[in-house]
Design a protein around this motif. Sequence first.
Motif, PDB file in Angstrom:
ATOM      1  N   ILE A   2      71.692  37.217   5.703  1.00  0.00           N
ATOM      2  CA  ILE A   2      70.265  37.466   5.871  1.00  0.00           C
ATOM      3  C   ILE A   2      69.549  37.521   4.530  1.00  0.00           C
ATOM      4  O   ILE A   2      68.375  37.223   4.435  1.00  0.00           O
ATOM      5  CB  ILE A   2      70.047  38.755   6.685  1.00  0.00           C
ATOM      6  N   GLN A   3      70.267  37.852   3.467  1.00  0.00           N
ATOM      7  CA  GLN A   3      69.605  37.982   2.183  1.00  0.00           C
ATOM      8  C   GLN A   3      69.253  36.631   1.581  1.00  0.00           C
ATOM      9  O   GLN A   3      68.549  36.562   0.596  1.00  0.00           O
ATOM     10  CB  GLN A   3      70.461  38.800   1.202  1.00  0.00           C
ATOM     11  N   ARG A   4      69.717  35.548   2.138  1.00  0.00           N
ATOM     12  CA  ARG A   4      69.391  34.232   1.624  1.00  0.00           C
ATOM     13  C   ARG A   4      68.096  33.748   2.237  1.00  0.00           C
ATOM     14  O   ARG A   4      67.841  33.907   3.425  1.00  0.00           O
ATOM     15  CB  ARG A   4      70.520  33.269   1.936  1.00  0.00           C
ATOM     16  N   ILE A   5      67.278  33.113   1.422  1.00  0.00           N
ATOM     17  CA  ILE A   5      65.950  32.690   1.867  1.00  0.00           C
ATOM     18  C   ILE A   5      66.034  31.571   2.902  1.00  0.00           C
ATOM     19  O   ILE A   5      65.183  31.477   3.786  1.00  0.00           O
ATOM     20  CB  ILE A   5      65.071  32.295   0.653  1.00  0.00           C
ATOM     21  N   GLN A   6      67.080  30.733   2.822  1.00  0.00           N
ATOM     22  CA  GLN A   6      67.164  29.643   3.789  1.00  0.00           C
ATOM     23  C   GLN A   6      67.383  30.157   5.204  1.00  0.00           C
ATOM     24  O   GLN A   6      66.994  29.504   6.164  1.00  0.00           O
ATOM     25  CB  GLN A   6      68.211  28.607   3.409  1.00  0.00           C
ATOM     26  N   THR A   7      67.947  31.351   5.333  1.00  0.00           N
ATOM     27  CA  THR A   7      68.105  31.937   6.665  1.00  0.00           C
ATOM     28  C   THR A   7      66.744  32.210   7.290  1.00  0.00           C
ATOM     29  O   THR A   7      66.523  31.933   8.471  1.00  0.00           O
ATOM     30  CB  THR A   7      68.914  33.241   6.574  1.00  0.00           C
ATOM     31  N   LEU A   8      65.840  32.711   6.495  1.00  0.00           N
ATOM     32  CA  LEU A   8      64.482  32.965   6.987  1.00  0.00           C
ATOM     33  C   LEU A   8      63.804  31.664   7.385  1.00  0.00           C
ATOM     34  O   LEU A   8      63.181  31.577   8.451  1.00  0.00           O
ATOM     35  CB  LEU A   8      63.665  33.680   5.908  1.00  0.00           C
ATOM     36  N   LEU A  63      69.899  23.740  16.718  1.00  0.00           N
ATOM     37  CA  LEU A  63      70.473  23.294  15.441  1.00  0.00           C
ATOM     38  C   LEU A  63      70.150  24.217  14.258  1.00  0.00           C
ATOM     39  O   LEU A  63      71.059  24.538  13.478  1.00  0.00           O
ATOM     40  CB  LEU A  63      70.050  21.857  15.151  1.00  0.00           C
ATOM     41  N   PRO A  64      68.906  24.664  14.071  1.00  0.00           N
ATOM     42  CA  PRO A  64      68.685  25.604  12.958  1.00  0.00           C
ATOM     43  C   PRO A  64      69.414  26.933  13.138  1.00  0.00           C
ATOM     44  O   PRO A  64      69.887  27.509  12.156  1.00  0.00           O
ATOM     45  CB  PRO A  64      67.168  25.818  12.961  1.00  0.00           C
ATOM     46  N   PHE A  65      69.534  27.405  14.388  1.00  0.00           N
ATOM     47  CA  PHE A  65      70.288  28.644  14.612  1.00  0.00           C
ATOM     48  C   PHE A  65      71.757  28.464  14.252  1.00  0.00           C
ATOM     49  O   PHE A  65      72.376  29.337  13.659  1.00  0.00           O
ATOM     50  CB  PHE A  65      70.170  29.118  16.061  1.00  0.00           C
ATOM     51  N   VAL A  66      72.319  27.325  14.596  1.00  0.00           N
ATOM     52  CA  VAL A  66      73.717  27.056  14.250  1.00  0.00           C
ATOM     53  C   VAL A  66      73.871  26.954  12.738  1.00  0.00           C
ATOM     54  O   VAL A  66      74.842  27.450  12.167  1.00  0.00           O
ATOM     55  CB  VAL A  66      74.198  25.774  14.960  1.00  0.00           C
ATOM     56  N   ALA A  67      72.898  26.338  12.079  1.00  0.00           N
ATOM     57  CA  ALA A  67      72.958  26.180  10.621  1.00  0.00           C
ATOM     58  C   ALA A  67      72.921  27.525   9.904  1.00  0.00           C
ATOM     59  O   ALA A  67      73.494  27.658   8.811  1.00  0.00           O
ATOM     60  CB  ALA A  67      71.817  25.298  10.144  1.00  0.00           C
ATOM     61  N   ILE A  68      72.278  28.512  10.486  1.00  0.00           N
ATOM     62  CA  ILE A  68      72.227  29.841   9.865  1.00  0.00           C
ATOM     63  C   ILE A  68      73.629  30.404   9.676  1.00  0.00           C
ATOM     64  O   ILE A  68      73.939  31.017   8.649  1.00  0.00           O
ATOM     65  CB  ILE A  68      71.371  30.811  10.713  1.00  0.00           C
ATOM     66  N   PHE A  69      74.509  30.162  10.632  1.00  0.00           N
ATOM     67  CA  PHE A  69      75.838  30.766  10.597  1.00  0.00           C
ATOM     68  C   PHE A  69      76.831  29.999   9.727  1.00  0.00           C
ATOM     69  O   PHE A  69      77.976  30.404   9.605  1.00  0.00           O
ATOM     70  CB  PHE A  69      76.370  30.941  12.017  1.00  0.00           C
ATOM     71  N   PHE A  71      76.536  29.780   6.502  1.00  0.00           N
ATOM     72  CA  PHE A  71      76.089  30.179   5.164  1.00  0.00           C
ATOM     73  C   PHE A  71      77.211  30.098   4.129  1.00  0.00           C
ATOM     74  O   PHE A  71      76.936  29.958   2.944  1.00  0.00           O
ATOM     75  CB  PHE A  71      75.474  31.580   5.185  1.00  0.00           C
ATOM     76  N   LYS A  72      78.461  30.148   4.551  1.00  0.00           N
ATOM     77  CA  LYS A  72      79.565  30.031   3.603  1.00  0.00           C
ATOM     78  C   LYS A  72      79.919  28.579   3.293  1.00  0.00           C
ATOM     79  O   LYS A  72      80.526  28.297   2.275  1.00  0.00           O
ATOM     80  CB  LYS A  72      80.800  30.755   4.133  1.00  0.00           C
ATOM     81  N   ASN A  73      79.559  27.692   4.183  1.00  0.00           N
ATOM     82  CA  ASN A  73      79.828  26.262   4.006  1.00  0.00           C
ATOM     83  C   ASN A  73      78.490  25.552   3.829  1.00  0.00           C
ATOM     84  O   ASN A  73      77.905  25.061   4.782  1.00  0.00           O
ATOM     85  CB  ASN A  73      80.589  25.737   5.220  1.00  0.00           C
ATOM     86  N   ARG A  74      78.023  25.493   2.589  1.00  0.00           N
ATOM     87  CA  ARG A  74      76.686  24.963   2.330  1.00  0.00           C
ATOM     88  C   ARG A  74      76.579  23.462   2.620  1.00  0.00           C
ATOM     89  O   ARG A  74      75.535  22.987   3.006  1.00  0.00           O
ATOM     90  CB  ARG A  74      76.274  25.264   0.892  1.00  0.00           C
ATOM     91  N   LYS A  75      77.668  22.742   2.456  1.00  0.00           N
ATOM     92  CA  LYS A  75      77.632  21.303   2.744  1.00  0.00           C
ATOM     93  C   LYS A  75      77.385  21.068   4.239  1.00  0.00           C
ATOM     94  O   LYS A  75      76.562  20.231   4.620  1.00  0.00           O
ATOM     95  CB  LYS A  75      78.944  20.658   2.303  1.00  0.00           C
ATOM     96  N   ARG A  76      78.066  21.809   5.063  1.00  0.00           N
ATOM     97  CA  ARG A  76      77.868  21.681   6.509  1.00  0.00           C
ATOM     98  C   ARG A  76      76.478  22.184   6.904  1.00  0.00           C
ATOM     99  O   ARG A  76      75.816  21.608   7.767  1.00  0.00           O
ATOM    100  CB  ARG A  76      78.938  22.452   7.262  1.00  0.00           C
ATOM    101  N   GLN A  77      76.026  23.257   6.256  1.00  0.00           N
ATOM    102  CA  GLN A  77      74.689  23.783   6.542  1.00  0.00           C
ATOM    103  C   GLN A  77      73.631  22.734   6.199  1.00  0.00           C
ATOM    104  O   GLN A  77      72.690  22.515   6.954  1.00  0.00           O
ATOM    105  CB  GLN A  77      74.454  25.057   5.750  1.00  0.00           C
ATOM    106  N   ARG A  78      73.817  22.061   5.078  1.00  0.00           N
ATOM    107  CA  ARG A  78      72.881  21.009   4.671  1.00  0.00           C
ATOM    108  C   ARG A  78      72.876  19.864   5.687  1.00  0.00           C
ATOM    109  O   ARG A  78      71.815  19.338   6.032  1.00  0.00           O
ATOM    110  CB  ARG A  78      73.269  20.507   3.284  1.00  0.00           C
ATOM    111  N   SER A  79      74.044  19.497   6.191  1.00  0.00           N
ATOM    112  CA  SER A  79      74.093  18.408   7.170  1.00  0.00           C
ATOM    113  C   SER A  79      73.419  18.815   8.482  1.00  0.00           C
ATOM    114  O   SER A  79      72.752  17.990   9.123  1.00  0.00           O
ATOM    115  CB  SER A  79      75.532  17.962   7.409  1.00  0.00           C
ATOM    116  N   PHE A  80      73.559  20.067   8.869  1.00  0.00           N
ATOM    117  CA  PHE A  80      72.878  20.528  10.076  1.00  0.00           C
ATOM    118  C   PHE A  80      71.361  20.541   9.887  1.00  0.00           C
ATOM    119  O   PHE A  80      70.606  20.261  10.813  1.00  0.00           O
ATOM    120  CB  PHE A  80      73.369  21.919  10.491  1.00  0.00           C
ATOM    121  N   GLY A 134      66.271  25.944  -0.474  1.00  0.00           N
ATOM    122  CA  GLY A 134      67.038  27.167  -0.691  1.00  0.00           C
ATOM    123  C   GLY A 134      68.537  26.905  -0.769  1.00  0.00           C
ATOM    124  O   GLY A 134      69.241  27.520  -1.578  1.00  0.00           O
ATOM    125  N   ILE A 135      69.030  25.988   0.047  1.00  0.00           N
ATOM    126  CA  ILE A 135      70.450  25.644   0.008  1.00  0.00           C
ATOM    127  C   ILE A 135      70.789  24.981  -1.326  1.00  0.00           C
ATOM    128  O   ILE A 135      71.820  25.267  -1.939  1.00  0.00           O
ATOM    129  CB  ILE A 135      70.809  24.728   1.200  1.00  0.00           C
TER     130      ILE A 135
END
Length: 149
Positions: A2-8, A63-69, A71-80, A134-135
């Motif tokens: 939650i402390q990361r801005i991309q989550t918001l 898709l954005p909700f899935v991308a929030i989770f 947060f440890k795999n930024r490459k996958r988060q970026r693809s989502f 942010g990512i």
Amino acid sequence: MIQRIQTLWLFLAAAMSALLMLDTYPGYVFKADVPQGFGSAVTHLRVMAHFASLLLAVAMIILPFVAIFFFKNRKRQRSFVWLSILVCVGFTMVSLMRIENFKNTSPMPRNGSYELGMVVPALAILFLFFAMRGIRKDDKLIKSMDRLR
């Protein structure tokens, strides 16, 4: 997480997309003049009435909700996030084609106006780009920390 801005930003993109499910946010409103002074007929083009638009809108929410989770795999988060942007663009294109199709197939002359439902995907795309920024900042920070070790 939650402390990361991309989550918001991802949460705001999903929340904006969820507004499409409400009946108060149609994409387009047609007003047709009924002959012989009986007033006018109003037609609202909503997401819930069109199956392809509904599927894309649900994907725009999930898709954005899935991308929030991720947060440890930024490459996958970026693809989502990129996939979410493509789905938003696809939703906009499907909506515009649906509006043009309705305009061309209606028997009566109609005037219409774009409503808030057409602005929502653009705002979601904007929030997704902010999340992508942010990512990228997190990636830069991690890479700079690795150099210091």
